[in-house]
Write an enzyme that holds these catalytic residues in place. Sequence first.
Site, PDB file in Angstrom:
ATOM      1  N   HIS A   1       0.968  -1.336  -0.338  1.00  0.00           N
ATOM      2  CA  HIS A   1      -0.072   0.169  -0.059  1.00  0.00           C
ATOM      3  C   HIS A   1       0.966   1.244   0.396  1.00  0.00           C
ATOM      4  O   HIS A   1       0.731   2.462   1.044  1.00  0.00           O
ATOM      5  CB  HIS A   1      -0.917   0.181   1.208  1.00  0.00           C
TER       6      HIS A   1
ATOM      7  N   ASP B   1      -5.801  -3.383  -0.165  1.00  0.00           N
ATOM      8  CA  ASP B   1      -6.569  -3.080   2.097  1.00  0.00           C
ATOM      9  C   ASP B   1      -7.550  -3.292   2.736  1.00  0.00           C
ATOM     10  O   ASP B   1      -7.154  -2.328   3.359  1.00  0.00           O
ATOM     11  CB  ASP B   1      -4.907  -2.009   2.169  1.00  0.00           C
TER      12      ASP B   1
HETATM   13  O1  DOR Z   1      -5.545   1.055   7.960  1.00  0.00           O
HETATM   14  C1  DOR Z   1      -5.071  -0.024   8.424  1.00  0.00           C
HETATM   15  N1  DOR Z   1      -5.555  -1.002   8.621  1.00  0.00           N
HETATM   16  N2  DOR Z   1      -4.116  -0.193   7.758  1.00  0.00           N
HETATM   17  C2  DOR Z   1      -3.137  -1.752   7.720  1.00  0.00           C
HETATM   18  O2  DOR Z   1      -1.814  -1.501   7.757  1.00  0.00           O
HETATM   19  C3  DOR Z   1      -3.789  -2.546   8.905  1.00  0.00           C
HETATM   20  C4  DOR Z   1      -5.464  -2.505   8.656  1.00  0.00           C
HETATM   21  C5  DOR Z   1      -6.446  -3.167  10.007  1.00  0.00           C
HETATM   22  O3  DOR Z   1      -6.072  -3.833   9.638  1.00  0.00           O
HETATM   23  O4  DOR Z   1      -6.847  -2.355   9.907  1.00  0.00           O
HETATM   24 ZN    ZN Z   2      -3.371  -3.720   5.125  1.00  0.00          ZN
END
Ligand code: DOR
Ligand code: ZN
Length: 335
Positions: free
Chosen positions: A168, A240
Site C-alpha cells: 500500500h 487493503d
Molecule cells: O488502515 C489500515 N488498516 N492499515 C493497516 O495497515 C492495517 C489495517 C487493518 O488491519 O485494519
Molecule cells: Zn493491510
Amino acid sequence: MQITLNTPLDMHLHLRDNEMLKTVAPLSAQTFSAAIIMPNLVPPITTKEEVKAYKNRIKEAIGDENFDPLMTLFFKDDYSYEFLKEAKNEITAIKLYPAGITTNSEGGVSSIDSESLKNTLEAMSELNIPLCIHGESNGFVMDREKEFVPVYEDLATKFPNLKIIMEHITTKDSVEALDRHPNLYATITLHHLLVTLDDVAGGMLQPHLFCKPIAKRYEDREALLKIALEAHPKVMFGSDSAPHPQHAKEACGCAAGVFTAPIALQVLAELFEKHDKLDNLQKFVSDTAQKIYDFKPAEKIVVLEKKPFTVPAIYDTVVPMYAGEEISWSIASIS
Ligand code: DOR
Ligand code: ZN
C-alpha cells in the site's frame, strides 16, 4: 460501455475472523478470483496449523464461491529454515509489520535491520517466499513512509534474491524507489488513488477514510495514479480493504482502515475510464500480480458496465467507502 476483467486479484486484503469474516469474505469472493489474506488477527497467524485453520474458516465463510485465499504468516525474526520449509506449501507470502505501527501489529518487529532479520530473510530467499512489508517508521505521520524507504532499499540490496513487496504505497518517494531495485515491487490501494489528506481531515473529519498509511499530498497521489494507470510492471492492485465495525470507526479513537472490497472493481473501472486507460486495468488487477507471484489462479470472468450503482449505506456492521453515494459503474455479470 462494458469492460471484461479476467480473473481479478486483490493482492492485499483483510478478512478478519468470526462474524466479521462471515460478513466480508463473501463480498471479496464474489468478484475476485483470489486474494492475499493478511495475518494480523488477534493473536496473529504465526504457525502452519493456524494458517490451515484460518484458511478453512475462510472457505467456510465463502461457501461455494470460486475464490482462492492466498495465505500469509505474520513475520517473526525467529522463523527458521526448517519451520519455513514446512510451512511453505500453505503460504504465498510472509507479512512484516513494524511493532505497533498499525492495527493488531503489537507483535511485529521492533528493530528492522538486515543483520537481526538475516537468518529468516536468507531462508525466505532460498525458499522463494515473498516478503510483504508495511513500510512505515514511527516518526511524524506524514513522513513515516518516506523514512522507511532506506529500510526497503537496504533489505533489497542485502537480499537480492528476496522478492520484497512494498505494501500500500502512498508516496512519490516509494514510487521512485521501485525502479532502483529489481526485487522491489508494490501494491497500491483504491483509496490512495482517490484521496489525499485533504479528503480525510481537510474539512469535517472523515473516519471512514482514515487508514494507515494516511493518505498524503496531491503530488503523491499523482505519482501513484501515474504508475497504476500505465500498468507499471512492478505494481499490483491490493485493496487493503480493512473492515472495522461502525462503532469502532465513528468513535473517539477511530480505528484505521477503509472498507472497499464490495466497490473496488467498479470504482477502479470508473477511475481508469476517466483517465482513458481502461485498457490497462486488466494488467493492474490481475496480469502483473500473476507474473510477480508466479502463479496461475482459477479463472473468473467479471463483466463491468457503465451503469449507476448506489453503494449500500452499510454491510451488516461495516460502512463502506462511498456509503450511500452513486458510482457510475456496476457489476454486469460474473462467471
Ligand atoms: O488502515 C489500515 N488498516 N492499515 C493497516 O495497515 C492495517 C489495517 C487493518 O488491519 O485494519
Ligand atoms: Zn493491510
